[in-house]
Scaffold this motif. Structure first.
Motif: not given
Length: 326
Positions: A224-229, A260-274
């Motif tokens: 729901s946050d546009p800065a992170s997907f 079961s096997l599960h991958d999740q990849r979080q990508t953040v917008a430029e200037g954001q930190e993980i």
């Protein structure tokens, strides 16, 4: 090669042997390759549980991942190997205020089986909370030690009652390729694939609950946050070491443990930190500048109804076994 596959192949060779003898006068000793025999005696099951508790307490106190590999296998082994490895990096002196595992009021459920692998179940109380544990021990041959392959934790009131065969042994359901599948809403060997499809699409015979509909809702809310997907990928666990274990309940349904096997990849917008905590950093390859990928293994307990109906996923243990930053 997937990082979790590399983790799964680090298991050292196992020691010792047990011999099962036929109880009929004049019969030669059989190992269970071509004869239907109890997977273990109750004494052997007790010894395997005691061995697990003894070695587990040392391995988890000292954060010795390799030693822990000698008592655990499958998805559970992968999860604990990664977790212990990370903790050893962060806490090189071991676990402070470690509380050793103790078990009590243990009941063993032992099936009669032909061929390998074989398994038995320990239903036990522990000092690690109010829930009882179902501990599934497996071995793939007469020359191997028993190792804990699956673990489910649940309140005693929710513990299923398992069916017994005419000899008083656990009534297991062959769950591998070619195993029995007639009469159930889904064959036990198909659960991992069906669960993966459900998490991706919402389609499949799964009842609402914390590990089904709630998981899909949480994924939607995470984006729901546009800065992170965050992208999610779910796959069936097809390697033999991740094979399901199944048994009949007293009311005729199937109780199934599956991986079961599960991958999740979080990508953040430029200037954001993980945000990366110290345990994540200890397990991570690379640097999480714009994305963080978790490779996860899940082990689930499910009730599959006889005939038609919805499958209930009643227990889950899921954690990262490999992490990559980019």
């Amino acid at each position: 090669m997937r990082l979790r596959a590399r983790l799964a192949k680090t298991t050292a060779g196992l020691l010792a042997s047990l011999t099962l003898a036929a109880g009929l006068s004049g019969c030669i000793t059989v190992h269970g390759e071509e004869a239907v025999v109890p997977a273990a005696t109750e004494g052997e099951a007790r010894a395997a549980l005691d061995r697990y508790v003894e070695i587990s307490n040392v391995a988890k106190r000292d954060y010795d991942a390799e030693q822990n590999r000698t008592i655990e296998s499958g998805g559970l082994g992968d999860i604990d190997f990664a977790g212990i490895t990370a903790r050893a990096e962060v806490y090189p002196d071991g676990a402070e205020d470690f509380e050793p595992l103790a078990v009590s009021d243990t009941r063993f459920h032992i099936p009669q089986q032909m061929g390998w692998p074989k398994f038995f179940v320990a239903d036990t109380a522990t000092n690690q909370g109010r829930n009882r544990w179902l501990m599934f021990f497996t071995r793939a041959g007469i020359d191997e030690e028993w190792r804990l392959n699956y673990l489910a934790s649940m309140p005693a009131a929710e513990m299923p009652e398992f069916a017994e065969d005419e000899d008083g042994f656990l009534d297991d359901i062959p769950a591998g390729e070619g195993g029995a599948s007639e009469g159930y809403a889904l064959a036990p060997r198909d659960l991992s694939a069906a669960y993966s499809v459900y998490l991706q699409s919402g389609e499949g015979p799964f009842a609402d609950g914390p590990y089904t509909s709630d998981t899909r809702t949480a994924r939607d809310q995470a984006n729901s946050d546009p800065a992170s997907f965050t992208e999610y990928r779910d796959e069936p666990a097809e390697e033999a070491e991740y094979g399901p274990l199944a048994m009949r309940t007293a009311d005729g349904d199937a109780f199934v443990m599956f991986t079961s096997l599960h991958d999740q990849r979080q990508t953040v917008a430029e200037g954001q930190e993980i945000p990366v905590n110290e345990l994540t950093a200890a397990l991570m390859e690379g640097e999480a500048r714009t994305s963080l990928t978790l490779e996860m293994v899940g082990i689930q307990a499910a009730l599959v109804p006889a005939g038609q109906g919805q499958i209930q996923v009643i227990s889950q243990m899921k954690d990262a076994v490999a992490i990559t930053g980019e």
